[in-house]
Design a protein around this motif. Structure first.
Motif, PDB file in Angstrom:
ATOM      1  N   TRP A 263       0.848  -1.191   0.000  1.00 38.49           N
ATOM      2  CA  TRP A 263       0.000   0.000   0.000  1.00 38.49           C
ATOM      3  C   TRP A 263       0.878   1.233   0.000  1.00 38.49           C
ATOM      4  CZ3 TRP A 263       0.295   3.729   3.803  1.00 38.49           C
ATOM      5  CH2 TRP A 263      -0.711   4.701   3.832  1.00 38.49           C
ATOM      6  N   SER A 264       0.437   2.268  -0.686  1.00 35.49           N
ATOM      7  CA  SER A 264       1.135   3.550  -0.634  1.00 35.49           C
ATOM      8  C   SER A 264       0.129   4.664  -0.820  1.00 35.49           C
ATOM      9  CB  SER A 264       2.194   3.643  -1.747  1.00 35.49           C
ATOM     10  OG  SER A 264       2.791   4.943  -1.764  1.00 35.49           O
ATOM     11  N   ASP A 265       0.347   5.764  -0.099  1.00 34.31           N
ATOM     12  CA  ASP A 265      -0.497   6.933  -0.335  1.00 34.31           C
ATOM     13  C   ASP A 265       0.081   7.816  -1.431  1.00 34.31           C
ATOM     14  OD1 ASP A 265       1.657   8.158   0.913  1.00 34.31           O
ATOM     15  OD2 ASP A 265       0.428   9.412   2.214  1.00 34.31           O
ATOM     16  N   VAL A 266       1.155   7.353  -2.091  1.00 38.63           N
ATOM     17  CA  VAL A 266       1.799   8.082  -3.191  1.00 38.63           C
ATOM     18  C   VAL A 266       1.965   9.550  -2.776  1.00 38.63           C
ATOM     19  CG1 VAL A 266       1.899   8.318  -5.708  1.00 38.63           C
ATOM     20  CG2 VAL A 266       0.466   6.538  -4.701  1.00 38.63           C
ATOM     21  N   GLY A 267       2.564   9.724  -1.617  1.00 38.77           N
ATOM     22  CA  GLY A 267       2.587  11.051  -1.008  1.00 38.77           C
ATOM     23  C   GLY A 267       3.677  11.969  -1.462  1.00 38.77           C
ATOM     24  N   SER A 268       4.566  11.514  -2.353  1.00 41.95           N
ATOM     25  CA  SER A 268       5.661  12.364  -2.807  1.00 41.95           C
ATOM     26  C   SER A 268       6.243  11.767  -4.078  1.00 41.95           C
ATOM     27  CB  SER A 268       6.750  12.464  -1.730  1.00 41.95           C
ATOM     28  OG  SER A 268       7.431  11.228  -1.603  1.00 41.95           O
ATOM     29  N   TRP A 269       7.091  12.553  -4.750  1.00 39.82           N
ATOM     30  CA  TRP A 269       7.792  12.028  -5.915  1.00 39.82           C
ATOM     31  C   TRP A 269       8.770  10.928  -5.513  1.00 39.82           C
ATOM     32  CZ3 TRP A 269       5.700  12.371 -10.280  1.00 39.82           C
ATOM     33  CH2 TRP A 269       5.045  13.533 -10.718  1.00 39.82           C
ATOM     34  N   CYS A 296      17.638   8.343  -9.895  1.00 40.00           N
ATOM     35  CA  CYS A 296      16.901   9.578 -10.188  1.00 40.00           C
ATOM     36  C   CYS A 296      15.517   9.264 -10.746  1.00 40.00           C
ATOM     37  CB  CYS A 296      17.663  10.432 -11.213  1.00 40.00           C
ATOM     38  SG  CYS A 296      19.210  11.111 -10.594  1.00 40.00           S
ATOM     39  N   LEU A 297      14.596  10.187 -10.529  1.00 38.65           N
ATOM     40  CA  LEU A 297      13.290  10.177 -11.187  1.00 38.65           C
ATOM     41  C   LEU A 297      13.272  11.335 -12.166  1.00 38.65           C
ATOM     42  CD1 LEU A 297      10.266   9.234 -11.411  1.00 38.65           C
ATOM     43  CD2 LEU A 297       9.757  10.959  -9.675  1.00 38.65           C
ATOM     44  N   ILE A 298      13.056  11.038 -13.437  1.00 38.42           N
ATOM     45  CA  ILE A 298      13.045  12.057 -14.490  1.00 38.42           C
ATOM     46  C   ILE A 298      11.739  11.908 -15.258  1.00 38.42           C
ATOM     47  CG2 ILE A 298      14.246  13.011 -16.485  1.00 38.42           C
ATOM     48  CD1 ILE A 298      16.739  11.418 -15.488  1.00 38.42           C
ATOM     49  N   ARG A 299      10.906  12.934 -15.216  1.00 38.73           N
ATOM     50  CA  ARG A 299       9.620  12.908 -15.909  1.00 38.73           C
ATOM     51  C   ARG A 299       9.419  14.232 -16.627  1.00 38.73           C
ATOM     52  NH1 ARG A 299       5.470   9.385 -13.709  1.00 38.73           N
ATOM     53  NH2 ARG A 299       3.918  10.903 -14.354  1.00 38.73           N
ATOM     54  N   SER A 300       8.799  14.158 -17.798  1.00 43.19           N
ATOM     55  CA  SER A 300       8.491  15.397 -18.497  1.00 43.19           C
ATOM     56  C   SER A 300       7.262  15.222 -19.373  1.00 43.19           C
ATOM     57  CB  SER A 300       9.664  15.841 -19.378  1.00 43.19           C
ATOM     58  OG  SER A 300       9.326  17.012 -20.103  1.00 43.19           O
ATOM     59  N   ALA A 330      11.877  15.422  -1.064  1.00 46.40           N
ATOM     60  CA  ALA A 330      10.712  15.453  -1.947  1.00 46.40           C
ATOM     61  C   ALA A 330       9.469  15.984  -1.269  1.00 46.40           C
ATOM     62  CB  ALA A 330      10.452  14.053  -2.515  1.00 46.40           C
ATOM     63  N   GLN A 331       9.384  15.858   0.072  1.00 43.46           N
ATOM     64  CA  GLN A 331       8.219  16.375   0.779  1.00 43.46           C
ATOM     65  C   GLN A 331       8.142  17.903   0.710  1.00 43.46           C
ATOM     66  OE1 GLN A 331       5.751  14.727   2.032  1.00 43.46           O
ATOM     67  NE2 GLN A 331       6.458  12.638   2.342  1.00 43.46           N
TER      68      GLN A 331
END
Length: 347
Positions: A263-269, A296-300, A330-331
């Motif tokens: 489970w995750s609340d997907v609360g941050s990147w 790293c997380l890279i999104r565009s 990230a928070q």
């Protein structure tokens, strides 16, 4: 499972946790952070079995009516003109329901890879809910997380249903580690189950102003097809508060069912990075490239992004904004969202 329960899906996000992709007009639950449908759509499909669940109620902002409506055409929508927190949102759904309906309260933006443990917990909680208990679901912790509230459990009084010993607000690291070691503490999931009438009885006792404002708002509501608009002037009078502060931390009718599931609340990147498939260097890249970079997380959704020689960064670009932040911070994305809003108001 016996009788069917009615899901109530809360979709009132502020759009700050996954900025710049999430915004006030398109908050987290309307994003597809994992490419498998929006988080809201996944939540609706999770309770799509008509042998277990009645028609869901979706509580959302009036400003997001069309987006939420298109994601959940099978839902009955309650459109809030003045969002007043989870206590009022749940109260609106409870006033709209039969007092004997058992409601299953679900956030719209959580990720659950396998819902079977949740279904089993809902079935276990049903007798307690039918007896007038307000049941919360606690997630078995996997680490000493400081970003979640905790629930400590007391004795079992029915099947896997426990008495609640204590609600613990987001703890410091040492306290979180102590809770983890105890084996009797669970993350507060934000998921609940109770009869509509039982919840309203407790709300009337512990938060009467919220009870009265939401009651009047539903009494004066207008309805067109599957959409309900509570009376805005009545709703405006409601205090803004969470269900935890308004009811759960005061009531003597609370019970908890522990849950052991992914489970995750997907609360941050940082959570998006953790939950996503990675390359051999620990990178997650969508419309982006990592050269000699790690973790790293890279999104565009705008320009192509190339990261060279960096580690442990979140880089998210849209046509209007670019975010660069260490994963460990990230928070703090909410600070960026607040700054962007302030700059936008300056014109």
């Amino acid at each position: 499972m016996g009788r069917r329960v009615r899901p109530v899906i809360l979709a009132g996000g502020a759009g700050t946790r996954l900025w710049p992709e999430s915004t006030p007009t398109r908050p987290k639950h309307l994003l597809e952070p994992f490419g498998s449908g929006t988080l809201l759509r996944q939540t609706i499909e999770r309770v799509g079995d008509s042998t277990r669940f009645l028609q869901p109620i979706l509580v959302c902002s009036e400003t997001q009516e069309e987006l939420n409506g298109s994601e959940g055409p099978e839902c009955r929508l309650i459109l809030e003109t003045h969002p007043r927190g989870s206590a009022a949102a749940i109260a609106l759904a409870a006033h709209l329901s039969d007092p004997e309906d058992v409601l299953l309260i679900l956030p719209s933006d959580h990720l659950i890879s396998d819902p079977k443990p949740l279904f089993d917990a809902v079935a276990s909680a049903l007798p307690a809910a039918e007896a007038g208990r307000l049941v919360t679901f606690g997630i078995k912790p996997t680490h000493a997380e400081t970003g979640f509230g905790y629930i400590t459990v007391g004795p079992t009084f029915e099947a896997s249903v426990h008495e609640v010993r204590e609600f613990v607000e987001k703890p410091q690291k040492a306290r979180a580690e102590e809770l983890l070691r105890s084996g009797e503490a669970f993350w507060n999931s934000g998921m609940f189950q109770f009869k509509a009438g039982a919840f309203l009885d407790e709300l009337r006792q512990y938060a009467p102003a919220i009870h009265e404002a939401t009651r009047a708002s539903i009494a004066g509501a207008s309805s067109i097809e599957n959409r309900v608009r509570p009376d805005p002037e009545a709703l405006k009078r409601s205090p803004s508060n969470s269900i935890d502060y308004a009811v759960m931390e005061h009531s003597h009718r609370i019970a908890v069912v522990p849950l052991d599931m992914q489970w995750s609340d997907v609360g941050s990147w940082a959570a998006v990075h953790e939950l996503s498939p990675k390359d051999v260097d620990g990178n997650v890249a969508e419309n982006g490239h990592a050269i000699d970079s790690r973790n790293c997380l890279i999104r565009s959704s705008g320009p192509t992004v190339v990261a060279i020689g960096v580690e442990d960064l979140v880089i998210v670009a849209t046509p209007d904004h670019v975010l660069v932040v260490p994963r460990s911070d990230a928070q703090r994305v909410r600070e960026a969202a607040a700054l962007a809003e302030k700059l936008a108001k300056k014109g």
